[in-house]
Design a protein around this motif. Structure first.
Motif, PDB file in Angstrom:
ATOM      1  N   THR A  77       0.836  -1.190   0.000  1.00  8.56           N
ATOM      2  CA  THR A  77       0.000   0.000   0.000  1.00  8.56           C
ATOM      3  C   THR A  77       0.874   1.244   0.000  1.00  8.56           C
ATOM      4  O   THR A  77       2.115   1.154  -0.022  1.00  8.56           O
ATOM      5  CB  THR A  77      -0.938   0.006   1.219  1.00  8.56           C
ATOM      6  OG1 THR A  77      -1.870   1.087   1.107  1.00  8.56           O
ATOM      7  CG2 THR A  77      -0.159   0.140   2.512  1.00  8.56           C
ATOM      8  N   SER A  78       0.244   2.413   0.030  1.00 10.18           N
ATOM      9  CA  SER A  78       0.964   3.687   0.020  1.00 10.18           C
ATOM     10  C   SER A  78       0.151   4.713   0.790  1.00 10.18           C
ATOM     11  O   SER A  78      -0.971   4.437   1.229  1.00 10.18           O
ATOM     12  CB  SER A  78       1.214   4.173  -1.417  1.00 10.18           C
ATOM     13  OG  SER A  78      -0.024   4.380  -2.088  1.00 10.18           O
ATOM     14  N   LYS A 102       2.617   1.779  -5.987  1.00  8.05           N
ATOM     15  CA  LYS A 102       2.419   0.561  -5.198  1.00  8.05           C
ATOM     16  C   LYS A 102       2.044  -0.624  -6.081  1.00  8.05           C
ATOM     17  O   LYS A 102       2.484  -1.760  -5.822  1.00  8.05           O
ATOM     18  CB  LYS A 102       1.339   0.780  -4.143  1.00  8.05           C
ATOM     19  CG  LYS A 102      -0.023   1.143  -4.700  1.00  8.05           C
ATOM     20  CD  LYS A 102      -1.070   1.281  -3.620  1.00  8.05           C
ATOM     21  CE  LYS A 102      -2.406   1.622  -4.230  1.00  8.05           C
ATOM     22  NZ  LYS A 102      -2.848   0.624  -5.241  1.00  8.05           N
ATOM     23  N   THR A 103       1.245  -0.403  -7.128  1.00  8.27           N
ATOM     24  CA  THR A 103       0.858  -1.509  -8.013  1.00  8.27           C
ATOM     25  C   THR A 103       2.064  -2.042  -8.774  1.00  8.27           C
ATOM     26  O   THR A 103       2.223  -3.253  -8.942  1.00  8.27           O
ATOM     27  CB  THR A 103      -0.238  -1.043  -8.981  1.00  8.27           C
ATOM     28  OG1 THR A 103      -1.383  -0.614  -8.233  1.00  8.27           O
ATOM     29  CG2 THR A 103      -0.649  -2.172  -9.915  1.00  8.27           C
ATOM     30  N   THR A 104       2.935  -1.157  -9.228  1.00  5.10           N
ATOM     31  CA  THR A 104       4.156  -1.588  -9.915  1.00  5.10           C
ATOM     32  C   THR A 104       5.043  -2.399  -8.980  1.00  5.10           C
ATOM     33  O   THR A 104       5.617  -3.424  -9.376  1.00  5.10           O
ATOM     34  CB  THR A 104       4.918  -0.368 -10.443  1.00  5.10           C
ATOM     35  OG1 THR A 104       4.072   0.372 -11.337  1.00  5.10           O
ATOM     36  CG2 THR A 104       6.179  -0.789 -11.181  1.00  5.10           C
ATOM     37  N   PRO A 133      -5.852  -0.035  -1.883  1.00  8.08           N
ATOM     38  CA  PRO A 133      -5.883   1.418  -2.086  1.00  8.08           C
ATOM     39  C   PRO A 133      -4.942   2.120  -1.124  1.00  8.08           C
ATOM     40  O   PRO A 133      -4.478   1.528  -0.142  1.00  8.08           O
ATOM     41  CB  PRO A 133      -7.351   1.781  -1.800  1.00  8.08           C
ATOM     42  CG  PRO A 133      -8.103   0.496  -1.810  1.00  8.08           C
ATOM     43  CD  PRO A 133      -7.135  -0.570  -1.411  1.00  8.08           C
ATOM     44  N   PRO A 134      -4.629   3.383  -1.374  1.00  5.07           N
ATOM     45  CA  PRO A 134      -3.780   4.135  -0.440  1.00  5.07           C
ATOM     46  C   PRO A 134      -4.428   4.255   0.936  1.00  5.07           C
ATOM     47  O   PRO A 134      -5.650   4.366   1.058  1.00  5.07           O
ATOM     48  CB  PRO A 134      -3.635   5.506  -1.118  1.00  5.07           C
ATOM     49  CG  PRO A 134      -3.932   5.261  -2.559  1.00  5.07           C
ATOM     50  CD  PRO A 134      -4.930   4.151  -2.601  1.00  5.07           C
ATOM     51  N   ALA A 168      -7.075  -0.622   3.084  1.00  4.22           N
ATOM     52  CA  ALA A 168      -5.732  -1.161   3.311  1.00  4.22           C
ATOM     53  C   ALA A 168      -5.514  -1.509   4.775  1.00  4.22           C
ATOM     54  O   ALA A 168      -4.933  -2.547   5.101  1.00  4.22           O
ATOM     55  CB  ALA A 168      -4.677  -0.164   2.837  1.00  4.22           C
ATOM     56  N   ALA A 169      -5.979  -0.666   5.690  1.00  4.15           N
ATOM     57  CA  ALA A 169      -5.819  -0.943   7.114  1.00  4.15           C
ATOM     58  C   ALA A 169      -6.634  -2.162   7.531  1.00  4.15           C
ATOM     59  O   ALA A 169      -6.195  -2.948   8.378  1.00  4.15           O
ATOM     60  CB  ALA A 169      -6.233   0.272   7.934  1.00  4.15           C
ATOM     61  N   VAL A 170      -7.816  -2.344   6.924  1.00  8.98           N
ATOM     62  CA  VAL A 170      -8.656  -3.495   7.251  1.00  8.98           C
ATOM     63  C   VAL A 170      -7.961  -4.790   6.831  1.00  8.98           C
ATOM     64  O   VAL A 170      -7.936  -5.774   7.583  1.00  8.98           O
ATOM     65  CB  VAL A 170     -10.031  -3.362   6.575  1.00  8.98           C
ATOM     66  CG1 VAL A 170     -10.847  -4.631   6.740  1.00  8.98           C
ATOM     67  CG2 VAL A 170     -10.793  -2.177   7.156  1.00  8.98           C
ATOM     68  N   ILE A 171      -7.400  -4.812   5.620  1.00 15.69           N
ATOM     69  CA  ILE A 171      -6.712  -6.018   5.150  1.00 15.69           C
ATOM     70  C   ILE A 171      -5.418  -6.228   5.919  1.00 15.69           C
ATOM     71  O   ILE A 171      -5.050  -7.362   6.250  1.00 15.69           O
ATOM     72  CB  ILE A 171      -6.439  -5.914   3.641  1.00 15.69           C
ATOM     73  CG1 ILE A 171      -7.739  -5.685   2.881  1.00 15.69           C
ATOM     74  CG2 ILE A 171      -5.753  -7.162   3.117  1.00 15.69           C
ATOM     75  CD1 ILE A 171      -7.549  -5.446   1.400  1.00 15.69           C
TER      76      ILE A 171
END
Length: 305
Positions: free
Chosen positions: A40-41, A48-50, A152-153, A160-163
């Motif tokens: 994430t970012s 981040k995807t790259t 996601p950012p 992102a925090a949930v995952i």
């Protein structure tokens, strides 16, 4: 030719950087190895995807299988960059409409697999916070050596925090000279509140030279030394004159002068150019209606599974 060589050097730099990242992830916890990773970012457009794609390819080429999961449901981009377009996605797996094996598709890199997400999923954070998603994370961890979640950012959505709260480790991508300090600190604090295991930061978009990517030298004041400037300055200094020595008392047989070995050009690693893949028909996953999502969330809460 010079532009082609520069591009090849950049590819070599990227490959070495990603291999170093993979080694650091493996060394992050020797007693409890990391298998599921969130990439994430802080803000969008930090790469981040790259990083997620290149990390997955490095894992696959090291002899381990890896699953890349699209969890950026609001701005899906993995399918286009990987060149694969599955007909089923993450929501269908969670809802029981298809099995994990039916939704996962292979990529062009061997041992690297991909699970897409359906477009227009309402309330993604509620789906990711469900018990069924936790069960899904355990399932993919048992079937693949590594699982990489592209999220996601952190500063934009809470997904992102949930995952990150249910996976083994989290890597925060930071783009050099792009993100503001307060955004980065806020993203890290958000991950800490979720009790995420943040094992490190990836500095992306660095301006590194191809000739000194192995070593960097710093002086006593902590300033990095410019090796090219030092070499040019040394070339401008005139060579010292040879001093004549008095003849030795005992004559010795003349020896052939020692010749310095000729400089050999250093081999440069090159990456073969791959042919462009043939265009594939796009079969995007079907959108999910809000009513079906609400029904599934209610089912999750009532059944507790």
């Amino acid at each position: 030719m010079a532009r082609k060589r520069k591009h090849q050097n950049e590819q070599v730099l990227m490959q070495n950087a990603v291999k170093t990242l993979l080694a650091n992830i493996r060394f992050a916890s020797v007693d409890d190895p990391v298998s599921s990773i969130v990439i994430t970012s802080s803000v969008p457009n930090e790469g981040k995807t790259t990083v997620a794609i290149n990390l997955a390819r490095a894992i696959a080429t090291s002899g381990r299988d890896v699953l890349v999961v699209e969890t950026d449901m609001r701005r899906r981009s993995l399918a286009g960059k990987l060149g694969v377009h599955p007909s089923h996605g993450l929501y269908a797996v969670l809802a029981g409409d298809c099995t994990l094996e039916e939704a996962v598709v292979p990529t062009k890199t061997g041992d690297c697999y991909f699970l897409d997400a359906e477009p227009n999923i309402p309330n993604p954070a509620d789906i990711l916070a469900s018990h069924r998603f936790r069960k899904f994370v355990k399932e993919v961890n048992s079937k693949y050596d590594y699982v990489v979640f592209d999220t996601p950012p952190v500063g934009t959505f809470v997904d992102a925090a949930v995952i990150a709260a249910v996976v083994d480790a989290t890597v925060l991508v930071v783009r050099e000279n792009y993100v503001k300090r307060r955004d980065l600190v806020g993203a890290y604090e958000q991950l800490q509140k979720a009790e995420a295991n943040v094992i490190g930061v990836v500095l992306n978009g660095c301006d590194r030279k191809a000739d000194d990517y192995y070593y960097a030298y710093y002086n006593g004041d902590g300033v990095r030394v410019d090796l090219d400037a030092e070499a040019r300055a040394a070339a401008r200094v005139p060579a010292a004159k040879a001093q004549t020595r008095p003849p030795r008392a005992t004559a010795r047989p003349a020896q052939a002068p020692h010749q310095a070995p000729s400089a050999q050009p250093q081999a440069r690693a090159t990456v073969p150019q791959q042919a462009a893949p043939a265009a594939q028909p796009v079969q995007a996953p079907r959108p999910v209606s809000p009513s079906s999502t609400a029904a599934m969330i209610n089912q999750f809460q009532s059944t507790g599974r």
